[in-house]
Design a protein around this motif. Structure first.
Motif, PDB file in Angstrom:
ATOM      1  N   LEU A 114       0.839  -1.204   0.000  1.00  6.64           N
ATOM      2  CA  LEU A 114       0.000   0.000   0.000  1.00  6.64           C
ATOM      3  C   LEU A 114       0.872   1.252   0.000  1.00  6.64           C
ATOM      4  N   GLU A 115       1.942   1.216   0.804  1.00 11.64           N
ATOM      5  CA  GLU A 115       2.859   2.354   0.868  1.00 11.64           C
ATOM      6  C   GLU A 115       3.651   2.501  -0.429  1.00 11.64           C
ATOM      7  N   LEU A 116       3.850   1.383  -1.101  1.00 10.86           N
ATOM      8  CA  LEU A 116       4.570   1.403  -2.381  1.00 10.86           C
ATOM      9  C   LEU A 116       3.806   2.199  -3.429  1.00 10.86           C
ATOM     10  N   MET A 117       2.494   2.333  -3.243  1.00 13.31           N
ATOM     11  CA  MET A 117       1.661   3.073  -4.191  1.00 13.31           C
ATOM     12  C   MET A 117       1.556   4.556  -3.844  1.00 13.31           C
ATOM     13  N   ASP A 118       2.149   4.946  -2.731  1.00  8.01           N
ATOM     14  CA  ASP A 118       2.056   6.341  -2.281  1.00  8.01           C
ATOM     15  C   ASP A 118       3.250   7.133  -2.808  1.00  8.01           C
ATOM     16  N   LYS A 119       2.998   8.060  -3.691  1.00  8.51           N
ATOM     17  CA  LYS A 119       4.069   8.825  -4.336  1.00  8.51           C
ATOM     18  C   LYS A 119       4.869   9.648  -3.326  1.00  8.51           C
ATOM     19  N   LYS A 120       4.179  10.233  -2.352  1.00  2.16           N
ATOM     20  CA  LYS A 120       4.878  11.081  -1.386  1.00  2.16           C
ATOM     21  C   LYS A 120       5.847  10.264  -0.539  1.00  2.16           C
ATOM     22  N   ILE A 121       5.447   9.045  -0.182  1.00  2.00           N
ATOM     23  CA  ILE A 121       6.330   8.191   0.617  1.00  2.00           C
ATOM     24  C   ILE A 121       7.567   7.811  -0.191  1.00  2.00           C
ATOM     25  N   LEU A 122       7.365   7.384  -1.425  1.00  2.00           N
ATOM     26  CA  LEU A 122       8.497   6.985  -2.270  1.00  2.00           C
ATOM     27  C   LEU A 122       9.434   8.159  -2.537  1.00  2.00           C
ATOM     28  N   ALA A 123       8.847   9.323  -2.823  1.00  2.00           N
ATOM     29  CA  ALA A 123       9.669  10.519  -3.073  1.00  2.00           C
ATOM     30  C   ALA A 123      10.468  10.882  -1.821  1.00  2.00           C
ATOM     31  N   GLY A 124       9.825  10.760  -0.644  1.00  2.00           N
ATOM     32  CA  GLY A 124      10.510  11.059   0.613  1.00  2.00           C
ATOM     33  C   GLY A 124      11.657  10.105   0.892  1.00  2.00           C
ATOM     34  N   LEU A 125      11.453   8.823   0.588  1.00  2.00           N
ATOM     35  CA  LEU A 125      12.510   7.837   0.770  1.00  2.00           C
ATOM     36  C   LEU A 125      13.694   8.125  -0.148  1.00  2.00           C
ATOM     37  N   GLN A 126      13.394   8.382  -1.422  1.00  2.00           N
ATOM     38  CA  GLN A 126      14.442   8.622  -2.408  1.00  2.00           C
ATOM     39  C   GLN A 126      15.238   9.880  -2.078  1.00  2.00           C
ATOM     40  N   LYS A 127      14.549  10.905  -1.602  1.00  2.00           N
ATOM     41  CA  LYS A 127      15.204  12.187  -1.337  1.00  2.00           C
ATOM     42  C   LYS A 127      15.949  12.203  -0.004  1.00  2.00           C
ATOM     43  N   ASN A 128      15.349  11.618   1.055  1.00  2.00           N
ATOM     44  CA  ASN A 128      15.881  11.807   2.400  1.00  2.00           C
ATOM     45  C   ASN A 128      16.530  10.581   3.036  1.00  2.00           C
ATOM     46  N   VAL A 129      16.190   9.386   2.556  1.00  2.00           N
ATOM     47  CA  VAL A 129      16.664   8.166   3.211  1.00  2.00           C
ATOM     48  C   VAL A 129      17.725   7.432   2.391  1.00  2.00           C
ATOM     49  N   TYR A 130      17.461   7.249   1.107  1.00  2.00           N
ATOM     50  CA  TYR A 130      18.361   6.450   0.282  1.00  2.00           C
ATOM     51  C   TYR A 130      19.775   7.029   0.179  1.00  2.00           C
ATOM     52  N   PRO A 131      19.952   8.369   0.152  1.00  2.00           N
ATOM     53  CA  PRO A 131      21.333   8.895   0.154  1.00  2.00           C
ATOM     54  C   PRO A 131      22.117   8.476   1.402  1.00  2.00           C
ATOM     55  N   LEU A 132      21.419   8.335   2.533  1.00  2.00           N
ATOM     56  CA  LEU A 132      22.071   7.895   3.765  1.00  2.00           C
ATOM     57  C   LEU A 132      22.407   6.408   3.692  1.00  2.00           C
ATOM     58  N   TYR A 133      21.543   5.633   3.017  1.00  2.00           N
ATOM     59  CA  TYR A 133      21.864   4.222   2.788  1.00  2.00           C
ATOM     60  C   TYR A 133      23.096   4.096   1.894  1.00  2.00           C
ATOM     61  N   ASP A 134      23.237   5.027   0.946  1.00  2.00           N
ATOM     62  CA  ASP A 134      24.443   5.032   0.099  1.00  2.00           C
ATOM     63  C   ASP A 134      25.696   5.229   0.943  1.00  2.00           C
ATOM     64  N   GLU A 135      25.606   6.121   1.934  1.00  2.00           N
ATOM     65  CA  GLU A 135      26.747   6.353   2.824  1.00  2.00           C
ATOM     66  C   GLU A 135      27.098   5.090   3.595  1.00  2.00           C
ATOM     67  N   LEU A 136      26.071   4.415   4.110  1.00  2.00           N
ATOM     68  CA  LEU A 136      26.305   3.178   4.857  1.00  2.00           C
ATOM     69  C   LEU A 136      26.873   2.098   3.949  1.00  2.00           C
ATOM     70  N   LYS A 137      26.378   2.033   2.730  1.00  2.00           N
ATOM     71  CA  LYS A 137      26.873   1.048   1.766  1.00  2.00           C
ATOM     72  C   LYS A 137      28.354   1.285   1.481  1.00  2.00           C
ATOM     73  N   GLU A 138      28.738   2.550   1.386  1.00  2.00           N
ATOM     74  CA  GLU A 138      30.142   2.904   1.143  1.00  2.00           C
ATOM     75  C   GLU A 138      31.020   2.459   2.311  1.00  2.00           C
ATOM     76  N   LEU A 139      30.476   2.535   3.510  1.00  2.00           N
ATOM     77  CA  LEU A 139      31.237   2.194   4.715  1.00  2.00           C
ATOM     78  C   LEU A 139      31.219   0.700   5.026  1.00  2.00           C
ATOM     79  N   ARG A 140      30.097   0.033   4.779  1.00  2.00           N
ATOM     80  CA  ARG A 140      29.939  -1.356   5.191  1.00  2.00           C
ATOM     81  C   ARG A 140      29.480  -2.308   4.082  1.00  2.00           C
ATOM     82  N   GLY A 141      29.313  -1.785   2.887  1.00  2.00           N
ATOM     83  CA  GLY A 141      28.841  -2.640   1.803  1.00  2.00           C
ATOM     84  C   GLY A 141      27.333  -2.861   1.867  1.00  2.00           C
ATOM     85  N   LEU A 142      26.780  -3.511   0.850  1.00  2.00           N
ATOM     86  CA  LEU A 142      25.334  -3.722   0.796  1.00  2.00           C
ATOM     87  C   LEU A 142      24.863  -4.601   1.953  1.00  2.00           C
TER      88      LEU A 142
END
Length: 401
Positions: free
Chosen positions: A315-343
């Motif tokens: 249901l949340e996957l269909m919510d544009k605001k949630i996906l946009a918020g994840l892509q903008k505010n959360v995923y860049p931080l996951y990129d940082e963690l991936k750089e430090l500890r891998g996937l």
């Protein structure tokens, strides 16, 4: 405050409160009263709050007495049945015979308790629209001449709340948010202290005390439903607050509740901008940016990982605001963690978040996940500074400590 003079002779003495322009009427109460135990039914508490909103602190009521319109009183409670008069009388009788506030104060010599019947005298009749309400002299210090430690809110906020627990919780949340707004403007508190007012915490024991449920809803599932879930649904639907909560454990049991309060934004009247080309172009740009973020989120491996760890629903996957918020505010931080500890480090983090996850609302999922990774990243970076050999381990994951 809207008032109707009864006649010219009494115009300066007696005024009858009506609900015209209800939005301008406010309740002002001492914080000790907000945190007291309200030993009364919903109707009695609501009637007390309505009467308090009739107090003009600039012109204090003579003999601690205010006057309400019976017609408007029924309107406030949305009573339209043929039994409205008997319901009103029943509520009045209960208020005078059984309803009281149990107020706890910290004094120099120790804790002091007061039990106060707030409205000992009410007069009405069948041939007049007027209801006379006289406050107890003992309750008045909690309603007038308040220099500090007081809370105010619009009486209209309470009109649609139909649960005693919704009323009690709304008053307590208002007390906290009032302090957040005050110190945000005036200063005098550290940043984390100010934020704590917007994200207030209360022990389950304290919450049971102020809701008078020490001996009720013993099972935590019932307590959560009656004292948290259902009241907050009412508060979010009918007041200016949007509130979510988290349960915090001490050992194996729930010890406290942390609330997250947001003020709803008032809808702006943008009708005058409809012909404004710049406004329309800016609106279109924002919509296009959101669509781009959504597409990026749909292609991101992090979205799949969140689904696999049950941190994101279909249901949340269909919510544009949630996906946009994840892509903008959360995923860049996951990129940082991936750089430090891998996937695998990201996967390990999500497993930990899932294991520790508490209830949150759909609209708050991006904020919840952002807070989790923001709290974890500094730990990872500190570990790498203190133990450089850990920074060389890529792709093997790392446990939260």
């Amino acid at each position: 405050m809207p008032i109707i003079p009864k006649n010219n002779e009494e115009k300066n003495k007696k005024v009858v409160c009506t609900l015209n322009d209800l939005e301008k009427r406010k309740v002002v109460e001492h914080n000790a009263l907000i945190q007291s135990v309200a030993k009364m039914q919903k109707t009695a508490l609501k009637m007390f709050e309505l009467a308090v909103s009739c107090i003009d602190t600039e012109n204090l009521p003579e003999n601690n007495t205010v006057y309400l319109s019976k017609k408007e009183l029924f309107s406030f409670f949305e009573v339209s049945s043929s039994s409205k008069h008997s319901q009103f009388k029943e509520a009045i009788e209960f208020m005078q015979k059984q309803a009281y506030f149990k107020i706890k104060s910290n004094k120099a010599l120790g804790i002091e308790y007061e039990s106060i019947v707030p409205i000992p005298y009410v007069k009405w009749n069948d041939y007049n629209d007027e209801v006379t309400i006289q406050f107890s002299e003992h309750i008045m210090p909690y309603l007038i001449n308040l220099k500090a430690e007081f809370t105010q809110y619009k009486i209209s906020e309470l009109q649609k709340l139909n649960s005693k627990y919704s009323l009690i919780l709304y008053r307590w949340l208002s007390m906290q948010y009032n302090q957040y707004e005050h110190y945000s403007v005036k200063g005098g508190r550290r940043a984390e202290q100010v934020e704590a007012y917007r994200n207030p915490s209360i022990t389950v024991k304290e919450l049971r005390e102020i809701t008078d449920t020490i001996n009720e809803y013993k099972a935590m599932t019932n307590f959560t439903r009656k004292i948290l879930k259902e009241p907050l649904e009412e508060i979010n639907a009918h007041t200016s607050f949007n509130v979510t909560y988290e349960k915090k454990k001490a050992g194996r049991s729930i010890d406290r509740i942390v609330f997250h309060i947001e003020k709803k934004r008032k809808a702006d009247d943008n009708s005058y901008k409809l012909e404004d080309k710049t406004y329309q172009e800016d609106k279109a740009r924002k919509a296009e940016t959101e669509d781009q973020l959504v597409l990026q989120a749909m292609d991101s491996p992090y979205t799949k990982l969140l689904m696999e760890h049950f941190l994101l629903s279909y249901l949340e996957l269909m919510d544009k605001k949630i996906l946009a918020g994840l892509q903008k505010n959360v995923y860049p931080l996951y990129d940082e963690l991936k750089e430090l500890r891998g996937l695998n480090g990201v996967k390990d983090h999500l497993s930990y978040v899932r294991a520790k996850q508490e209830a949150y609302s759909k609209r708050n999922v991006a904020k919840y996940l952002k807070k989790a990774i923001e709290q974890y990243l500094p730990t990872v970076k500190l570990q790498d500074l203190e133990q450089p050999e850990r920074a060389k381990v890529r792709g093997k994951g790392a446990s939260h400590e």
